[in-house]
Design a protein around this motif. Structure first.
Motif, PDB file in Angstrom:
ATOM      1  N   SER A 138       0.843  -1.180   0.000  1.00  0.00           N
ATOM      2  CA  SER A 138       0.000   0.000   0.000  1.00  0.00           C
ATOM      3  C   SER A 138       0.887   1.242   0.000  1.00  0.00           C
ATOM      4  O   SER A 138       2.093   1.143  -0.238  1.00  0.00           O
ATOM      5  N   ARG A 139       0.295   2.391   0.310  1.00  0.00           N
ATOM      6  CA  ARG A 139       1.023   3.657   0.407  1.00  0.00           C
ATOM      7  C   ARG A 139       0.603   4.371   1.685  1.00  0.00           C
ATOM      8  O   ARG A 139      -0.537   4.248   2.115  1.00  0.00           O
ATOM      9  N   ASP A 140       1.548   5.133   2.267  1.00  0.00           N
ATOM     10  CA  ASP A 140       1.220   5.907   3.461  1.00  0.00           C
ATOM     11  C   ASP A 140       0.560   7.215   3.049  1.00  0.00           C
ATOM     12  O   ASP A 140       0.307   7.460   1.866  1.00  0.00           O
ATOM     13  N   GLU A 141       0.287   8.087   4.024  1.00  0.00           N
ATOM     14  CA  GLU A 141      -0.424   9.332   3.714  1.00  0.00           C
ATOM     15  C   GLU A 141       0.387  10.292   2.848  1.00  0.00           C
ATOM     16  O   GLU A 141      -0.156  11.216   2.261  1.00  0.00           O
ATOM     17  N   LYS A 142       1.710  10.075   2.732  1.00  0.00           N
ATOM     18  CA  LYS A 142       2.554  10.896   1.863  1.00  0.00           C
ATOM     19  C   LYS A 142       2.706  10.271   0.475  1.00  0.00           C
ATOM     20  O   LYS A 142       3.464  10.769  -0.344  1.00  0.00           O
ATOM     21  N   GLY A 143       2.028   9.146   0.252  1.00  0.00           N
ATOM     22  CA  GLY A 143       2.118   8.473  -1.038  1.00  0.00           C
ATOM     23  C   GLY A 143       3.338   7.587  -1.180  1.00  0.00           C
ATOM     24  O   GLY A 143       3.635   7.096  -2.270  1.00  0.00           O
ATOM     25  N   GLN A 144       4.041   7.341  -0.081  1.00  0.00           N
ATOM     26  CA  GLN A 144       5.248   6.508  -0.113  1.00  0.00           C
ATOM     27  C   GLN A 144       4.842   5.028  -0.077  1.00  0.00           C
ATOM     28  O   GLN A 144       4.087   4.615   0.795  1.00  0.00           O
ATOM     29  N   PRO A 145       5.344   4.227  -1.016  1.00  0.00           N
ATOM     30  CA  PRO A 145       4.949   2.820  -1.056  1.00  0.00           C
ATOM     31  C   PRO A 145       5.630   1.996   0.029  1.00  0.00           C
ATOM     32  O   PRO A 145       6.794   2.217   0.366  1.00  0.00           O
ATOM     33  N   ASN A 162       9.975   9.246  -0.167  1.00  0.00           N
ATOM     34  CA  ASN A 162       9.936  10.114  -1.351  1.00  0.00           C
ATOM     35  C   ASN A 162      11.303  10.644  -1.750  1.00  0.00           C
ATOM     36  O   ASN A 162      11.550  10.884  -2.927  1.00  0.00           O
TER      37      ASN A 162
END
Length: 108
Positions: free
Chosen positions: A4-11, A41
């Motif tokens: 998935s990805r965290d709230e910063k869009g980091q996978p 990121n």
């Protein structure tokens, strides 16, 4: 395997040698020899491993037990016996003794 990805869009990805659903709670997974990584990121990688753990899928919370190791970009290593990882917010915390090793020395 869970990706998935965290709230910063980091996978991030969590894997385990064995995974079992908790009786009566299909969203809680018991893990044997879990490991995982987060690609930040800025290009750095955070990796982790432990003897066992529990993963709460809906909350994206990971609780690791036993010989827990967290690696930051292959430069720093944190060792402890228990670690709570909030995958949505990319944070980790523990109330147990911590040992940190890096290029400039160690901290106990």
């Amino acid at each position: 395997q869970f990706e998935s990805r965290d709230e910063k869009g980091q996978p991030y990805k969590i894997t385990a040698e064995q995974a079992k659903q908790a009786p009566g709670n299909e969203k809680l997974i018991f893990l044997t020899k879990p490991s995982g990584n987060l690609l930040m990121n800025e290009g750095k990688t955070v990796a982790l491993q432990a003897i066992e753990g529990e993963f709460a899928q809906d909350e994206r919370q990971l609780l690791l037990h036993g010989d827990v190791r967290l690696f930051y970009d292959d430069v720093y290593q944190l060792s402890t016996e228990q670690l709570h990882v909030d995958l949505m917010n990319s944070t980790a915390q523990t109330d147990t003794k911590v040992h940190v090793r890096g290029p400039d020395g160690t901290i106990d």
